[in-house]
Design a protein around this motif. Structure first.
Motif, PDB file in Angstrom:
ATOM      1  N   LEU A 108       0.845  -1.186   0.000  1.00 59.27           N
ATOM      2  CA  LEU A 108       0.000   0.000   0.000  1.00 59.27           C
ATOM      3  C   LEU A 108       0.882   1.239   0.000  1.00 59.27           C
ATOM      4  O   LEU A 108       2.089   1.164   0.262  1.00 59.27           O
ATOM      5  N   SER A 109       0.277   2.381  -0.277  1.00 61.02           N
ATOM      6  CA  SER A 109       1.030   3.638  -0.243  1.00 61.02           C
ATOM      7  C   SER A 109       1.403   3.995   1.191  1.00 61.02           C
ATOM      8  O   SER A 109       0.834   3.455   2.154  1.00 61.02           O
ATOM      9  N   ASP A 128      -1.631   5.196   3.103  1.00 59.17           N
ATOM     10  CA  ASP A 128      -2.537   4.110   3.478  1.00 59.17           C
ATOM     11  C   ASP A 128      -1.975   3.299   4.644  1.00 59.17           C
ATOM     12  O   ASP A 128      -2.711   2.889   5.547  1.00 59.17           O
ATOM     13  N   SER A 182      -6.512   5.969  -0.260  1.00 61.04           N
ATOM     14  CA  SER A 182      -6.826   5.547  -1.625  1.00 61.04           C
ATOM     15  C   SER A 182      -7.906   4.462  -1.639  1.00 61.04           C
ATOM     16  O   SER A 182      -8.201   3.833  -0.612  1.00 61.04           O
ATOM     17  N   ASP A 183      -8.447   4.218  -2.816  1.00 62.73           N
ATOM     18  CA  ASP A 183      -9.473   3.187  -2.972  1.00 62.73           C
ATOM     19  C   ASP A 183      -8.904   1.788  -2.693  1.00 62.73           C
ATOM     20  O   ASP A 183      -9.645   0.884  -2.316  1.00 62.73           O
ATOM     21  N   ASP A 184      -7.598   1.620  -2.888  1.00 59.72           N
ATOM     22  CA  ASP A 184      -6.965   0.315  -2.648  1.00 59.72           C
ATOM     23  C   ASP A 184      -7.147  -0.149  -1.211  1.00 59.72           C
ATOM     24  O   ASP A 184      -7.231  -1.347  -0.947  1.00 59.72           O
ATOM     25  N   SER A 204     -10.698  -1.661  -0.929  1.00 56.14           N
ATOM     26  CA  SER A 204     -11.107  -2.691  -1.881  1.00 56.14           C
ATOM     27  C   SER A 204     -10.466  -4.029  -1.521  1.00 56.14           C
ATOM     28  O   SER A 204      -9.267  -4.115  -1.277  1.00 56.14           O
ATOM     29  N   ASP A 255      -9.033  -6.796  -2.726  1.00 49.84           N
ATOM     30  CA  ASP A 255      -8.415  -7.419  -3.898  1.00 49.84           C
ATOM     31  C   ASP A 255      -6.957  -7.695  -3.595  1.00 49.84           C
ATOM     32  O   ASP A 255      -6.569  -7.843  -2.433  1.00 49.84           O
ATOM     33  N   GLN A 256      -6.119  -7.715  -4.607  1.00 48.06           N
ATOM     34  CA  GLN A 256      -4.706  -8.033  -4.394  1.00 48.06           C
ATOM     35  C   GLN A 256      -4.008  -6.972  -3.561  1.00 48.06           C
ATOM     36  O   GLN A 256      -3.038  -7.261  -2.869  1.00 48.06           O
ATOM     37  N   ALA A 257      -4.481  -5.717  -3.637  1.00 52.23           N
ATOM     38  CA  ALA A 257      -3.824  -4.644  -2.884  1.00 52.23           C
ATOM     39  C   ALA A 257      -4.125  -4.740  -1.397  1.00 52.23           C
ATOM     40  O   ALA A 257      -3.277  -4.506  -0.559  1.00 52.23           O
ATOM     41  N   PHE A 258      -5.372  -5.081  -1.083  1.00 54.02           N
ATOM     42  CA  PHE A 258      -5.735  -5.162   0.331  1.00 54.02           C
ATOM     43  C   PHE A 258      -6.503  -6.467   0.563  1.00 54.02           C
ATOM     44  O   PHE A 258      -7.650  -6.601   0.163  1.00 54.02           O
ATOM     45  N   THR A 267      -2.624  -8.476   4.141  1.00 52.23           N
ATOM     46  CA  THR A 267      -2.315  -7.062   4.352  1.00 52.23           C
ATOM     47  C   THR A 267      -2.940  -6.556   5.647  1.00 52.23           C
ATOM     48  O   THR A 267      -2.306  -5.812   6.406  1.00 52.23           O
TER      49      THR A 267
END
Length: 298
Positions: free
Chosen positions: A30-31, A34, A196-198, A201, A203-206, A210
């Protein structure tokens, strides 16, 4: 094992955990913003629970202190974001070394906050730090990610120094755990507008992995060490704490080498030694000066 030895072990564990926070800049996909938001949520809940269980009141003394806590929290929010961003742009080794310019930055800023005059030793320390930072920077251009990471890391150090000076002047009458709880409580709402939306959401980002890393970062690597600090200081001098705290970059670099397979260059290691040496010197000198001031006033 007596209380002092136990406190010293707790202190080293605290510094190791704080040094380990740097790893999460690379482990969590993540950023920096985030990660900071995700770190603050469990840390805030844990610290407020710790303060409550310790028998300390959750309320601040007056409305002015709530205003001060808000200001300190805003500074801490930007400090934490830039702390992780520095390592994401460069490396854990470079970012954590850049951050530890803050003891010297603090000394240079102190005359603006307190009636303290700079001495020639402080100027020498600042020059040593500049040489150390210069050795870490591979190219004098912000187009180079490592250089950009160093710049962001030094800016983070500047914010941390400002926060520490303001805290010492206006908020030090509260315990470390309570003070951090309120400052982290400010971080949560002020960053939620920029997450951010990540982050939200699934998905693979979150994902669950994570989420567990963020929970680990917020509790074991953030809230727990701040709670341990209060325990350690009951039996150790502040000078001892400050000197051991200077080992945080060492632990961070070692963790990065063994857990992230980082390979710091010899310039980074030598530059790091110069920066940390200046930090250790300023720590010793600051405590020596404070002791002299107390003797003169008594």
């Amino acid at each position: 094992m007596d209380a002092v030895q136990k406190s010293l072990i707790n202190l080293h564990l605290t510094v190791m955990l704080l040094g380990g926070t740097a790893l999460f800049s690379k482990l969590i996909p993540l950023s920096a913003l985030d990660i900071t938001f995700g770190r603050s949520l469990p840390a805030c809940l844990f610290l407020f629970a710790y303060v409550k269980l310790s028998g300390e009141s959750l309320k601040l003394n007056n409305n002015k202190d709530y205003f001060i806590a808000t200001g300190l929290g805003l500074i801490m929010a930007v400090h934490w974001v830039t702390y992780f961003a520095a390592m994401q742009y460069s490396s854990v080794s470079v970012g954590i070394i850049a951050l530890f310019t803050f003891p010297v930055v603090t000394v240079l800023l102190e005359p603006f906050f307190e009636k303290i005059r700079l001495v020639w030793q402080d100027i020498v320390s600042a020059l040593v730090v500049l040489v150390g930072i210069f050795m870490i920077v591979p190219d004098v251009s912000i187009e180079n990610d490592i250089t950009l990471g160093v710049i962001i890391g030094v800016f983070s150090a500047f914010l941390y120094a400002i926060r520490n000076l303001l805290h010492r002047q206006y908020f030090c009458h509260y315990s470390g755990s309570k003070a951090m709880a309120y400052q982290i409580a400010v971080i949560c709402p002020c960053l939620i507008l920029f997450v951010s939306d990540d982050f939200f959401s699934v998905d693979q980002a979150f994902n669950m992995h994570t989420a567990l890393l963020l929970l680990l970062l917020g509790t074991v690597f953030t809230a727990l060490p701040h709670a341990l600090v209060a325990t350690s200081l009951k039996h150790l001098r502040a000078k001892t704490f400050s000197l051991v705290a200077c080992m945080q970059p060492f632990y961070g670099v070692v963790f990065a080498i063994f857990m992230l397979n980082e390979s710091p260059t010899w310039q980074t290691l030598v530059g790091g030694v110069l920066v940390i040496s200046a930090a250790v010197y300023e720590t010793i000198n600051t405590h020596r000066q404070h002791r002299k001031d107390k003797q003169c006033s008594s």
